[in-house]
Enzyme design. Structure first.
Site, short mmCIF file in Angstrom:
data_model
loop_
_atom_site.label_atom_id
_atom_site.label_comp_id
_atom_site.label_asym_id
_atom_site.label_seq_id
_atom_site.Cartn_x
_atom_site.Cartn_y
_atom_site.Cartn_z
N CYS A 119 0.84 -1.26 -0.14
CA CYS A 119 -0.07 -0.06 -0.05
C CYS A 119 0.80 1.36 0.08
O CYS A 119 0.27 2.43 -0.24
CB CYS A 119 -0.90 -0.07 1.23
SG CYS A 119 -1.85 -1.48 1.46
N HIS A 150 -3.09 6.86 2.70
CA HIS A 150 -3.83 5.36 2.14
C HIS A 150 -4.89 5.12 2.93
O HIS A 150 -5.32 5.64 4.10
CB HIS A 150 -2.84 4.26 2.75
CG HIS A 150 -3.21 2.83 2.50
ND1 HIS A 150 -3.81 2.49 1.14
CD2 HIS A 150 -3.32 1.93 3.33
CE1 HIS A 150 -4.12 1.24 1.25
NE2 HIS A 150 -3.91 0.89 2.41
N ASN A 159 -10.26 -0.27 -0.05
CA ASN A 159 -8.76 -0.37 -0.05
C ASN A 159 -8.44 -1.12 -1.07
O ASN A 159 -8.17 -2.18 -1.27
CB ASN A 159 -8.68 -1.04 1.31
CG ASN A 159 -7.01 -0.98 1.50
OD1 ASN A 159 -6.18 -0.61 0.38
ND2 ASN A 159 -6.53 -1.29 2.71
N1 ACO Z 1 -18.64 -8.58 9.55
C1 ACO Z 1 -18.85 -8.76 10.64
N2 ACO Z 1 -17.89 -9.34 11.81
C2 ACO Z 1 -16.95 -9.24 11.61
C3 ACO Z 1 -16.09 -9.25 10.19
C4 ACO Z 1 -17.16 -8.65 9.13
N3 ACO Z 1 -16.85 -8.39 7.90
N4 ACO Z 1 -14.87 -9.07 9.96
C5 ACO Z 1 -14.58 -9.37 11.38
N5 ACO Z 1 -15.79 -9.59 12.30
C6 ACO Z 1 -15.74 -9.99 13.68
C7 ACO Z 1 -14.48 -10.95 14.01
O1 ACO Z 1 -14.49 -11.94 13.78
C8 ACO Z 1 -14.62 -10.32 15.85
O2 ACO Z 1 -15.63 -11.17 16.12
P1 ACO Z 1 -15.30 -12.09 17.59
O3 ACO Z 1 -15.02 -10.96 18.57
O4 ACO Z 1 -16.44 -13.03 17.60
O5 ACO Z 1 -13.81 -12.66 17.23
C9 ACO Z 1 -15.23 -9.24 15.66
O6 ACO Z 1 -15.94 -8.86 14.44
C10 ACO Z 1 -14.45 -7.83 15.92
O7 ACO Z 1 -13.23 -8.00 15.41
P2 ACO Z 1 -12.07 -6.75 15.74
O8 ACO Z 1 -10.82 -7.52 15.14
O9 ACO Z 1 -12.26 -6.35 17.16
O10 ACO Z 1 -12.68 -5.71 14.73
P3 ACO Z 1 -11.72 -4.36 14.81
O11 ACO Z 1 -12.57 -3.25 15.39
O12 ACO Z 1 -10.35 -4.42 15.00
O13 ACO Z 1 -12.12 -4.16 13.25
C11 ACO Z 1 -10.82 -4.26 11.23
C12 ACO Z 1 -11.35 -5.18 12.24
C13 ACO Z 1 -11.88 -3.24 10.38
C14 ACO Z 1 -10.23 -5.10 10.26
C15 ACO Z 1 -9.64 -3.38 11.86
O14 ACO Z 1 -8.91 -4.05 12.57
C16 ACO Z 1 -8.82 -2.66 10.71
O15 ACO Z 1 -9.21 -1.90 10.01
N6 ACO Z 1 -7.76 -3.13 10.70
C17 ACO Z 1 -6.89 -2.46 9.94
C18 ACO Z 1 -6.95 -3.11 8.49
C19 ACO Z 1 -6.01 -2.47 7.43
O16 ACO Z 1 -5.95 -1.22 7.50
N7 ACO Z 1 -5.81 -3.04 6.56
C20 ACO Z 1 -4.98 -2.93 5.20
C21 ACO Z 1 -3.70 -1.89 5.54
S1 ACO Z 1 -2.50 -2.31 4.78
C22 ACO Z 1 -2.90 -2.55 3.33
O17 ACO Z 1 -3.72 -1.87 2.94
C23 ACO Z 1 -2.28 -3.76 2.48
#
Ligand code: ACO
Length: 328
Positions: free
Chosen positions: A113, A255, A285
């Protein structure tokens, strides 16, 4: 400064729109979860026949049109991508063929990214010393081909499309790229953000194209990294200018991974959220594509004006992160 200025921008996107409601039909998720956790409402996903070089070529055509140049004027094409059409030849060579830039040197660059900002830095470094007067820098992806569409942790985040910028060496001008700042940390555990099966690595090539050949991510770890890396990339690049500070920055183009990462960065940089260009709600993304797509959008709709100070900030797998400061 070297007098290398962006004279045209463009984007190339699939026309197929996939909404959060559409995804809720294929994985256990909801529009409410995706919107509140990420800010994303919809994204563009490629048709079966569309590839990264198609989005790249379309973005390049749009950027050339804005710049008012023909393809034969381009001396260098860099495509930053983690989802090339093929292992070889490079996507940059495929783009060269599609747009007819027969005088260009071509190569791909993989910094996930952060790739577009890395690409801009490399092109800037090659101009004009390595004979490059006009460079085409592209960030583009077809991430839908490296997603596990049964994994709700990833398939709701990533998308397809790309953007491009034409960089021209104009010499003695006071506009253009003022600084670039490139960082990486290869010590992070790969499962944080990786496609595990390798090509020349531990796992056999036969897994290519299978469900295992997909992006896996530790969302919380990547989130924490993004919150640190986005401001660091801006500060790091500002420090390399002749005394500009965060107060001088008119626009930050981050990003587009998660709106909550951008909100946290706005707080830690102590600047209003309104100074960030944010369009992830429409496009998701697109990894290397997000920054040039957002740059083109804000350039075309007139938000970015001549003389504005624009900061680019990328972060992603590697880990990599990168910043650039531009006087528009
Ligand atoms: N729909 C519903 N529930 C979901 C989903 C979904 N799509 N995805 C995950 N969950 C669930 C999980 O399983 C978890 O359930 P559990 O508690 O029963 O295990 C619950 O939601 C909460 O998960 P968290 O990890 O606490 O959610 P969080 O608030 O951290 O959000 C997210 C997750 C959106 C992925 C966040 O961590 C994030 O944005 N991280 C950075 C991701 C990112 O930026 N990636 C790319 C950057 S680098 C690049 O671009 C290559």
């Amino acid at each position: 400064m070297k007098g290398n200025r962006i004279i045209g921008t463009g984007m190339g996107l699939p026309s197929r729109v996939v909404t959060n409601e559409d995804l809720a039909k294929i994985v256990n998720t909801t529009d409410e979860w995706i919107t509140t956790r990420t800010g994303i409402k919809e994204r563009r996903i490629a048709e079966d026949h569309e590839t990264t070089s198609d989005f790249s070529a379309l973005a390049a055509e749009n950027a050339m049109e804005m710049a008012g140049i023909g393809p034969e004027e381009i001396d260098l094409i860099i495509v930053a991508t983690l989802s090339p059409d093929r292992l070889l030849p490079s996507t940059a060579c495929l783009v060269q063929g599609k747009i007819g830039a027969k005088n260009a040197a071509c190569f791909d660059l993989e910094a996930a990214c952060s790739g577009f900002v890395y690409g801009l830095a490399v092109a800037n470094g090659m101009m004009p010393d390595l004979g490059v007067r006009t460079a085409l820098v592209i960030g583009a992806e077809t991430l839908s081909r490296v997603l596990d569409w049964t994994d709700r942790n990833t398939c709701v985040l990533f998308a397809d499309g790309g953007g491009a910028a034409i960089l021209r060496h104009e010499g003695n001008v006071d506009r253009g790229i003022l600084s670039t700042y490139l960082r990486a940390d290869g010590s992070a555990p790969p499962p944080w953000l990786a496609v595990e099966p390798g090509v020349a690595d531990l796992n056999p090539l036969s897994e290519y194209g299978s469900r295992d050949f997909a992006i896996r991510m530790e969302g919380r770890e990547v989130f924490k990294f993004g919150v640190r890396a986005l401001p660091d990339a801006v500060h790091g690049a500002l420090k390399l200018t002749d005394g500009l500070t965060i107060q001088d920055v008119d626009w930050i183009i981050p990003h587009q991974a998660n709106v909550r990462i951008i909100e946290a960065a706005a707080k830690s940089l102590d600047i209003p959220y309104e100074r960030f260009v944010v369009n992830l709600q429409k496009y998701g993304n697109t990894s290397g594509g997000t920054i040039p797509i957002a740059l083109d959008e804000a350039n075309r709709d007139g938000r970015i004006k001549e003389g504005d100070i624009v900061a680019l900030s990328g972060f992603g797998a590697g880990l990599t992160w990168a910043g650039a400061i531009i006087r528009w």
